[in-house]
Enzyme design. Structure first.
Site, mmCIF file in Angstrom:
data_model
loop_
_atom_site.group_PDB
_atom_site.id
_atom_site.type_symbol
_atom_site.label_atom_id
_atom_site.label_comp_id
_atom_site.label_asym_id
_atom_site.label_seq_id
_atom_site.Cartn_x
_atom_site.Cartn_y
_atom_site.Cartn_z
ATOM 1 C CD GLN A 211 -33.885 -30.770 26.789
ATOM 2 O OE1 GLN A 211 -35.069 -30.790 26.530
ATOM 3 N NE2 GLN A 211 -33.044 -29.946 26.184
ATOM 4 C CE1 TYR A 212 -26.703 -34.882 23.176
ATOM 5 C CE2 TYR A 212 -28.902 -34.963 22.233
ATOM 6 C CZ TYR A 212 -27.658 -35.522 22.422
ATOM 7 O OH TYR A 212 -27.364 -36.731 21.843
ATOM 8 C CG PHE A 213 -29.200 -30.159 29.968
ATOM 9 C CD1 PHE A 213 -30.091 -29.232 30.483
ATOM 10 C CD2 PHE A 213 -29.596 -31.488 29.881
ATOM 11 C CE1 PHE A 213 -31.346 -29.628 30.917
ATOM 12 C CE2 PHE A 213 -30.848 -31.890 30.308
ATOM 13 C CZ PHE A 213 -31.726 -30.961 30.825
ATOM 14 C CB VAL B 150 -28.836 -27.416 23.821
ATOM 15 C CG1 VAL B 150 -28.459 -27.114 22.390
ATOM 16 C CG2 VAL B 150 -27.771 -26.908 24.778
ATOM 17 C CB VAL B 151 -31.847 -29.104 20.696
ATOM 18 C CG1 VAL B 151 -30.788 -30.180 20.551
ATOM 19 C CG2 VAL B 151 -32.904 -29.240 19.617
#
Length: 185
Positions: A36-38, A106-107
């Site tokens: 999980q990107y932030f 983000v995604v």
């Protein structure tokens, strides 16, 4: 510590694995990674070329920061990884904490990964065969090296790529490729 890395597309996974095993590599791990990107509250990490994620490998959780790229030939960057506690409750708490601090998701990037290990040129290396949802199969070659070993590590990666017959280099990150696949470049 620097993560010195190159990534390739390949249609001949079995052939590459066969050549890799002939060089003395061993399968170390077969796993699924969920990243999980932030984005940070105070700056746009995409604009700065940095990345921050919560990675889940089975029950294990990690925060990972990746700095700006060093050059266009490789995906070399500073990497800082911090192990967290295990389990989905820890991942959920970490996500809630980041949201409370203003970080925005983000995604999500999911990949099936087979990790092979070997030693070349005095470096412990990983060769990862990744199947990334929405973007396909890749081979990553990686060495973790101190700053003063950057050039020899880079040369070792490119020699291994040549020995494995890898030619179709991919310079984009999985994050960037997934965002592009979703039309959010």
């Amino acid at each position: 510590m620097l993560e010195v890395e190159v990534r390739y597309r390949t249609a001949d996974r079995a052939g590459v694995i066969s050549r890799l095993l002939a060089l003395g590599a061993a399968l170390a791990e077969d796993r699924t990674d969920v990243d999980q990107y932030f984005n940070a509250p105070a700056r746009d990490l995409k604009e700065s070329g940095e990345a921050f994620r919560l990675r889940r490998i089975g029950a294990a959780n990690y925060f990972t920061y990746k700095g700006r790229r060093r050059d266009a030939d490789t995906k070399t960057r500073e990497e800082i990884e911090i192990p967290l506690g295990d389990g989905p409750a820890v991942a959920a708490d970490a996500t809630r904490m980041l949201a409370a601090l203003g970080f925005r998701p983000v995604v999500l990037v999911r990949k099936a990964r087979q990790v092979y290990t070997l030693t070349r040129g005095g470096f412990a290396m990983e060769v990862c065969f990744d199947d990334v949802e929405r973007v396909g199969p890749f081979v990553e070659l990686e060495i973790l090296a101190p700053e003063e070993q950057y050039e020899p590590a880079k040369a070792t990666l490119f020699q291994l790529a040549a020995d494995l017959g890898l030619t179709e280099k991919e310079s984009r990150s999985y994050l960037g490729m997934v965002l592009a696949a979703e039309g959010r470049e």
